[in-house]
Design an enzyme around this catalytic site. Structure first.
Site, PDB file in Angstrom:
ATOM      1  N   ASP A   1      43.004  29.739  34.648  1.00 46.75           N
ATOM      2  CA  ASP A   1      41.638  29.718  34.167  1.00 46.75           C
ATOM      3  C   ASP A   1      41.682  29.338  32.675  1.00 46.75           C
ATOM      4  O   ASP A   1      41.833  28.168  32.349  1.00 46.75           O
ATOM      5  CB  ASP A   1      41.054  31.110  34.437  1.00 46.75           C
TER       6      ASP A   1
ATOM      7  N   LYS B   1      41.208  25.823  37.225  1.00 43.26           N
ATOM      8  CA  LYS B   1      39.833  25.735  36.687  1.00 43.26           C
ATOM      9  C   LYS B   1      39.934  24.987  35.361  1.00 43.26           C
ATOM     10  O   LYS B   1      39.812  25.574  34.281  1.00 43.26           O
ATOM     11  CB  LYS B   1      39.292  27.145  36.418  1.00 43.26           C
TER      12      LYS B   1
HETATM   13  P1  IMP Z   1      43.625  33.075  32.565  1.00 41.97           P
HETATM   14  O1  IMP Z   1      44.561  33.876  31.722  1.00 41.97           O
HETATM   15  O2  IMP Z   1      42.240  33.000  31.976  1.00 41.97           O
HETATM   16  O3  IMP Z   1      44.152  31.705  32.926  1.00 41.97           O
HETATM   17  O4  IMP Z   1      43.380  33.903  33.874  1.00 41.97           O
HETATM   18  C1  IMP Z   1      44.172  33.817  34.956  1.00 41.97           C
HETATM   19  C2  IMP Z   1      43.941  35.018  35.843  1.00 41.97           C
HETATM   20  O5  IMP Z   1      42.543  35.359  35.900  1.00 41.97           O
HETATM   21  C3  IMP Z   1      44.335  34.691  37.255  1.00 41.97           C
HETATM   22  O6  IMP Z   1      45.672  35.008  37.477  1.00 41.97           O
HETATM   23  C4  IMP Z   1      43.388  35.548  38.053  1.00 41.97           C
HETATM   24  O7  IMP Z   1      43.946  36.831  38.224  1.00 41.97           O
HETATM   25  C5  IMP Z   1      42.161  35.695  37.205  1.00 41.97           C
HETATM   26  N1  IMP Z   1      41.075  34.784  37.639  1.00 41.97           N
HETATM   27  C6  IMP Z   1      40.557  33.763  36.946  1.00 41.97           C
HETATM   28  N2  IMP Z   1      39.561  33.153  37.610  1.00 41.97           N
HETATM   29  C7  IMP Z   1      39.460  33.821  38.794  1.00 41.97           C
HETATM   30  C8  IMP Z   1      38.597  33.659  39.944  1.00 41.97           C
HETATM   31  O8  IMP Z   1      37.724  32.774  40.040  1.00 41.97           O
HETATM   32  N3  IMP Z   1      38.815  34.546  40.943  1.00 41.97           N
HETATM   33  C9  IMP Z   1      39.759  35.528  40.884  1.00 41.97           C
HETATM   34  N4  IMP Z   1      40.573  35.700  39.848  1.00 41.97           N
HETATM   35  C10 IMP Z   1      40.426  34.858  38.804  1.00 41.97           C
END
Ligand code: IMP
Ligand code: MG
Length: 183
Positions: free
Chosen positions: A108, A136
Site C-alpha cells: 500500500d 495499490k
Molecule cells: P503499507 O505499509 O502501507 O504498504 O501497508 C501494507 C499492509 O497494510 C499490508 O500488509 C496489509 O496488512 C495492510 N493493508 C493495506 N491495504 C489493505 C487492504 O486493502 N486490505 C487489507 N489490508 C491492507
C-alpha cells in the site's frame, strides 16, 4: 460477537478465484525460471501472505524452503500504515547467503515492505526480492522495488484471499472490495 456473513460486507468481487489462480501460475513460471540455479527461500509475511504462499508453492517446481515473519505497525488504525514497523515474529532460518524472496499480500504506502527489506538486508542475504500479490500503486509513499507483482489494484479497501477484515474472511477464495458506509 459473531462475525457477519461476508455477503453483508462485500461491495463487489474485484479479482475472482480463477483470475488469482491463473496469475499465480504465471508468476510461478517466472520465479521458476529466475531461480533455477539458486538457493530460494520464500519468506511469507504473516498473516495476509499465507494463501498466496501456499498456492504459489504448489505451482513452483524449483526447489525452495519457506519461513515466516510477522509485523505490527506502531500507532495508526488497523487500516492505515504508520510507517514504523516492529517485528513480532522473527525467522527461524538464517538468510545469510540465501536467495530470499519476500511473499506479501499487498503493498500500500510501501512503508511496511521498505522496513522489512532494510531489516533483512542487515542479515546479508545473497539476494533479496519482493513478490506481492496486490499493488495499490497510487498509494505509494516510499519506493519499493517489486520484482513480481500479481495485480495493480485501485485505492479501495479489499479483503479475502489472505486479507482480513478484523481478522476474519481470510479464507475467501477471491479478493473483494469492502462495502463502505451504512447498508
Ligand atoms: P503499507 O505499509 O502501507 O504498504 O501497508 C501494507 C499492509 O497494510 C499490508 O500488509 C496489509 O496488512 C495492510 N493493508 C493495506 N491495504 C489493505 C487492504 O486493502 N486490505 C487489507 N489490508 C491492507
Ligand atoms: Mg500484510
Amino acid at each position: 460477537m459473531k462475525p457477519a456473513d461476508y455477503h453483508d460486507l462485500l461491495a463487489e468481487v474485484l479479482i475472482p478465484a480463477e483470475e488469482l489462480q491463473a496469475r499465480i501460475a504465471e508468476l510461478a513460471v517466472e520465479i521458476d525460471r529466475d531461480y533455477r540455479d539458486r538457493d530460494l527461500l520464500l519468506i511469507c509475511i504473516l498473516r495476509g501472505g499465507v494463501m498466496f504462499l501456499t498456492d504459489l508453492m504448489r505451482r513452483l517446481t524449483v526447489p525452495h524452503a519457506i519461513d515466516f515473519m510477522a509485523l505490527a505497525s506502531y500507532g495508526a488504525g488497523a487500516r492505515t500504515s504508520s510507517g514504523q514497523v516492529r517485528i513480532t515474529l522473527d525467522l527461524v532460518t538464517s538468510i545469510a547467503d540465501r536467495d530470499v524472496l519476500i511473499i506479501e499480500d499487498i503493498i500500500d504506502s510501501g512503508h511496511t515492505m521498505a522496513s522489512v527489506m532494510d531489516f533483512l538486508r542487515t542479515r546479508q542475504p545473497r539476494s533479496l526480492e519482493v513478490c506481492t500479490l496486490l499493488d495499490k500503486a497510487e498509494r505509494r509513499e516510499v519506493h519499493v522495488p517489486i520484482r513480481y507483482r500479481g495485480f495493480v489494484i485501485p485505492n479501495r479497501f479489499v479483503f479475502g484471499y489472505g486479507l482480513d477484515l478484523d481478522e476474519y474472511y481470510r479464507n475467501l477464495p477471491f479478493v473483494g472490495v469492502v462495502r463502505s458506509g451504512p447498508d
